[in-house]
Motif scaffolding. Structure first.
Motif, PDB file in Angstrom:
ATOM      1  N   PRO A 293      40.188  22.537  85.735  1.00  0.00           N
ATOM      2  CA  PRO A 293      40.471  21.319  86.435  1.00  0.00           C
ATOM      3  C   PRO A 293      40.028  20.287  85.252  1.00  0.00           C
ATOM      4  CG  PRO A 293      38.105  22.000  86.867  1.00  0.00           C
ATOM      5  CD  PRO A 293      38.827  23.057  86.129  1.00  0.00           C
ATOM      6  N   VAL A 294      40.995  19.033  85.421  1.00  0.00           N
ATOM      7  CA  VAL A 294      40.933  17.917  84.360  1.00  0.00           C
ATOM      8  C   VAL A 294      41.232  16.802  85.072  1.00  0.00           C
ATOM      9  CG1 VAL A 294      42.180  16.977  82.259  1.00  0.00           C
ATOM     10  CG2 VAL A 294      41.814  19.445  82.510  1.00  0.00           C
ATOM     11  N   GLU A 295      40.885  15.603  84.903  1.00  0.00           N
ATOM     12  CA  GLU A 295      41.025  14.066  85.317  1.00  0.00           C
ATOM     13  C   GLU A 295      42.384  13.598  84.624  1.00  0.00           C
ATOM     14  OE1 GLU A 295      37.355  12.205  87.118  1.00  0.00           O
ATOM     15  OE2 GLU A 295      36.971  13.273  85.067  1.00  0.00           O
ATOM     16  N   PRO A 296      43.213  13.445  85.378  1.00  0.00           N
ATOM     17  CA  PRO A 296      44.567  12.587  84.661  1.00  0.00           C
ATOM     18  C   PRO A 296      44.607  11.315  84.732  1.00  0.00           C
ATOM     19  CG  PRO A 296      45.226  13.235  86.953  1.00  0.00           C
ATOM     20  CD  PRO A 296      43.634  13.660  86.770  1.00  0.00           C
ATOM     21  N   TYR A 297      45.004  10.759  83.849  1.00  0.00           N
ATOM     22  CA  TYR A 297      45.119   9.071  83.820  1.00  0.00           C
ATOM     23  C   TYR A 297      46.349   8.662  82.792  1.00  0.00           C
ATOM     24  CZ  TYR A 297      43.352   4.467  83.414  1.00  0.00           C
ATOM     25  OH  TYR A 297      43.175   3.094  83.798  1.00  0.00           O
ATOM     26  N   VAL A 298      47.012   7.790  83.558  1.00  0.00           N
ATOM     27  CA  VAL A 298      48.328   6.998  82.917  1.00  0.00           C
ATOM     28  C   VAL A 298      47.598   5.893  82.254  1.00  0.00           C
ATOM     29  CG1 VAL A 298      50.603   6.045  83.127  1.00  0.00           C
ATOM     30  CG2 VAL A 298      50.027   8.211  84.521  1.00  0.00           C
ATOM     31  N   MET A 299      48.089   5.646  80.993  1.00  0.00           N
ATOM     32  CA  MET A 299      47.863   4.575  80.130  1.00  0.00           C
ATOM     33  C   MET A 299      49.000   4.227  79.053  1.00  0.00           C
ATOM     34  SD  MET A 299      44.487   3.824  77.736  1.00  0.00           S
ATOM     35  CE  MET A 299      45.298   4.921  76.155  1.00  0.00           C
ATOM     36  N   ASP A 300      49.365   3.164  78.898  1.00  0.00           N
ATOM     37  CA  ASP A 300      50.654   2.771  77.979  1.00  0.00           C
ATOM     38  C   ASP A 300      51.827   3.554  78.172  1.00  0.00           C
ATOM     39  OD1 ASP A 300      48.596   0.933  77.057  1.00  0.00           O
ATOM     40  OD2 ASP A 300      48.005   2.341  75.232  1.00  0.00           O
TER      41      ASP A 300
END
Length: 181
Positions: free
Chosen positions: A42-49
Protein backbone atom coordinates in the motif's frame (compact mmCIF):
# COMPACT_ATOMS: atom_id res chain seq x y z
CA UNK A 1 3.60 10.27 -20.01
CA UNK A 2 2.78 12.75 -17.27
CA UNK A 3 -0.59 12.65 -15.49
CA UNK A 4 -1.39 16.21 -16.67
CA UNK A 5 -0.70 15.32 -20.31
CA UNK A 6 -3.12 12.40 -20.16
CA UNK A 7 -5.68 14.64 -18.44
CA UNK A 8 -5.52 17.12 -21.33
CA UNK A 9 -6.12 14.28 -23.82
CA UNK A 10 -8.51 12.08 -21.84
CA UNK A 11 -10.17 14.18 -19.12
CA UNK A 12 -12.93 11.68 -18.25
CA UNK A 13 -10.40 8.87 -17.87
CA UNK A 14 -8.29 10.94 -15.46
CA UNK A 15 -11.36 12.22 -13.58
CA UNK A 16 -12.37 8.58 -12.97
CA UNK A 17 -8.77 7.87 -11.95
CA UNK A 18 -8.85 10.71 -9.47
CA UNK A 19 -11.93 9.19 -7.83
CA UNK A 20 -10.49 5.67 -7.77
CA UNK A 21 -6.81 6.39 -6.97
CA UNK A 22 -6.60 9.69 -5.12
CA UNK A 23 -9.87 10.07 -3.24
CA UNK A 24 -9.48 6.85 -1.20
CA UNK A 25 -5.99 8.02 -0.16
CA UNK A 26 -4.26 4.70 -0.71
CA UNK A 27 -3.37 2.52 -3.70
CA UNK A 28 -1.74 -0.86 -4.12
CA UNK A 29 1.63 -0.78 -5.81
CA UNK A 30 3.18 -3.83 -7.47
CA UNK A 31 6.96 -3.88 -7.78
CA UNK A 32 9.39 -6.57 -8.86
CA UNK A 33 11.44 -8.23 -6.12
CA UNK A 34 15.07 -9.15 -6.60
CA UNK A 35 14.07 -12.78 -7.32
CA UNK A 36 11.62 -11.65 -10.04
CA UNK A 37 8.44 -12.30 -8.07
CA UNK A 38 5.91 -9.51 -7.49
CA UNK A 39 5.65 -7.46 -4.29
CA UNK A 40 2.33 -5.76 -3.45
CA UNK A 41 2.34 -2.81 -1.05
CA UNK A 42 0.00 0.00 0.00
CA UNK A 43 1.15 3.55 -0.82
CA UNK A 44 -0.44 7.00 -0.58
CA UNK A 45 -0.69 8.65 -4.02
CA UNK A 46 -0.53 12.38 -4.61
CA UNK A 47 -0.69 14.58 -7.72
CA UNK A 48 1.61 17.61 -7.74
CA UNK A 49 2.93 19.72 -10.60
CA UNK A 50 1.05 17.54 -13.09
CA UNK A 51 2.69 14.28 -12.00
CA UNK A 52 1.42 11.28 -10.07
CA UNK A 53 3.79 10.93 -7.07
CA UNK A 54 4.40 8.05 -4.70
CA UNK A 55 6.48 8.45 -1.55
CA UNK A 56 7.92 5.58 0.43
CA UNK A 57 9.77 5.12 3.68
CA UNK A 58 13.53 5.52 3.39
CA UNK A 59 15.13 2.16 2.60
CA UNK A 60 11.81 0.29 2.30
CA UNK A 61 11.87 -2.89 0.25
CA UNK A 62 9.36 -1.55 -2.28
CA UNK A 63 11.53 1.56 -2.82
CA UNK A 64 14.63 -0.62 -3.25
CA UNK A 65 12.67 -2.72 -5.78
CA UNK A 66 11.92 0.43 -7.83
CA UNK A 67 15.48 1.74 -7.63
CA UNK A 68 16.64 -1.59 -9.08
CA UNK A 69 13.78 -2.05 -11.60
CA UNK A 70 11.48 0.95 -12.18
CA UNK A 71 8.56 -0.98 -13.67
CA UNK A 72 5.44 -0.40 -11.60
CA UNK A 73 1.73 -1.13 -11.46
CA UNK A 74 -0.46 1.22 -9.42
CA UNK A 75 -3.86 -0.32 -8.67
CA UNK A 76 -6.93 1.17 -7.00
CA UNK A 77 -8.18 -0.46 -3.82
CA UNK A 78 -11.25 -2.63 -4.22
CA UNK A 79 -13.69 -2.59 -1.34
CA UNK A 80 -16.57 -4.71 -2.62
CA UNK A 81 -16.80 -8.03 -4.40
CA UNK A 82 -19.24 -6.89 -7.10
CA UNK A 83 -16.67 -4.73 -8.91
CA UNK A 84 -19.14 -1.91 -9.50
CA UNK A 85 -16.77 0.78 -8.21
CA UNK A 86 -14.26 -0.23 -10.86
CA UNK A 87 -10.59 -1.10 -10.99
CA UNK A 88 -8.13 1.55 -12.15
CA UNK A 89 -4.71 0.26 -13.16
CA UNK A 90 -1.74 2.44 -14.09
CA UNK A 91 1.35 0.83 -15.58
CA UNK A 92 4.58 2.67 -16.09
CA UNK A 93 7.98 3.47 -14.70
CA UNK A 94 8.77 5.01 -11.33
CA UNK A 95 11.25 7.86 -11.70
CA UNK A 96 13.05 8.67 -8.43
CA UNK A 97 13.93 12.21 -7.44
CA UNK A 98 16.36 13.42 -4.80
CA UNK A 99 15.83 17.07 -5.77
CA UNK A 100 15.59 18.94 -2.46
CA UNK A 101 13.24 21.62 -3.80
CA UNK A 102 10.79 19.03 -5.18
CA UNK A 103 10.92 17.02 -1.96
CA UNK A 104 10.28 20.19 0.07
CA UNK A 105 7.30 21.19 -2.11
CA UNK A 106 5.95 17.65 -1.89
CA UNK A 107 6.40 17.53 1.90
CA UNK A 108 4.66 20.89 2.34
CA UNK A 109 1.78 19.91 0.04
CA UNK A 110 1.29 16.52 1.69
CA UNK A 111 1.40 18.08 5.15
CA UNK A 112 -1.39 20.48 4.15
CA UNK A 113 -3.49 17.95 2.22
CA UNK A 114 -3.00 14.66 4.04
CA UNK A 115 -1.97 15.69 7.52
CA UNK A 116 1.28 13.77 7.84
CA UNK A 117 4.71 15.34 7.82
CA UNK A 118 7.34 13.77 5.57
CA UNK A 119 10.85 15.07 6.19
CA UNK A 120 12.69 15.98 2.96
CA UNK A 121 15.69 13.74 2.39
CA UNK A 122 14.24 11.03 4.65
CA UNK A 123 11.86 9.39 2.19
CA UNK A 124 11.95 8.08 -1.37
CA UNK A 125 9.91 10.05 -3.89
CA UNK A 126 8.92 8.69 -7.30
CA UNK A 127 7.03 10.29 -10.18
CA UNK A 128 5.08 7.77 -12.25
CA UNK A 129 5.79 7.91 -15.99
CA UNK A 130 2.48 6.45 -17.20
CA UNK A 131 2.60 4.06 -20.17
CA UNK A 132 -0.81 2.38 -19.87
CA UNK A 133 -4.11 2.79 -18.05
CA UNK A 134 -6.80 0.13 -17.83
CA UNK A 135 -10.24 0.57 -16.27
CA UNK A 136 -12.47 -2.43 -15.59
CA UNK A 137 -15.86 -2.26 -13.91
CA UNK A 138 -18.85 -4.55 -13.63
CA UNK A 139 -22.57 -3.97 -13.57
CA UNK A 140 -23.76 -6.33 -10.83
CA UNK A 141 -27.36 -6.41 -12.09
CA UNK A 142 -26.45 -7.51 -15.63
CA UNK A 143 -23.01 -9.08 -15.17
CA UNK A 144 -21.68 -6.81 -17.94
CA UNK A 145 -17.95 -6.00 -17.88
CA UNK A 146 -16.89 -2.52 -19.08
CA UNK A 147 -13.27 -1.99 -20.16
CA UNK A 148 -11.32 1.08 -21.27
CA UNK A 149 -7.66 0.98 -22.34
CA UNK A 150 -5.33 3.93 -22.89
CA UNK A 151 -3.30 4.67 -25.02
CA UNK A 152 -4.82 1.91 -27.17
CA UNK A 153 -8.05 3.93 -27.33
CA UNK A 154 -10.06 0.74 -26.92
CA UNK A 155 -13.30 0.81 -24.99
CA UNK A 156 -15.82 -2.00 -24.97
CA UNK A 157 -18.43 -3.91 -23.02
CA UNK A 158 -18.61 -7.67 -22.67
CA UNK A 159 -22.19 -8.63 -21.85
CA UNK A 160 -22.71 -11.02 -18.95
CA UNK A 161 -23.83 -14.43 -20.15
CA UNK A 162 -23.82 -16.20 -16.77
CA UNK A 163 -22.64 -15.57 -13.22
CA UNK A 164 -19.09 -16.49 -14.26
CA UNK A 165 -18.72 -15.55 -17.91
CA UNK A 166 -19.03 -12.70 -20.39
CA UNK A 167 -19.47 -12.54 -24.15
CA UNK A 168 -17.34 -11.08 -26.90
CA UNK A 169 -16.32 -7.40 -26.78
CA UNK A 170 -18.84 -4.91 -28.20
CA UNK A 171 -17.96 -1.30 -28.95
CA UNK A 172 -18.87 0.99 -26.08
CA UNK A 173 -18.09 4.63 -25.29
CA UNK A 174 -17.93 6.25 -21.86
CA UNK A 175 -14.47 7.29 -20.59
CA UNK A 176 -12.34 7.78 -23.71
CA UNK A 177 -12.64 10.38 -26.45
CA UNK A 178 -13.92 9.03 -29.73
CA UNK A 179 -10.91 10.36 -31.60
CA UNK A 180 -7.48 11.59 -30.50
CA UNK A 181 -7.24 15.30 -29.67
Amino acid sequence: MRWAEIKSREPRLIEFGHRRLLDPGVVLVATIRRDGTPRLSPVEPYVMDGDLWLSMMWGSTKARDLLRDPRILVHSVITSRDGGEGEYKVRGRAEPTDDAAIQRRYADAVTDALGWHPVPGQFHLFAVDVTDITVIRYDDATGDQFVARWPDGREFVRRGTSATSVGEPETYHDLLRLSPA
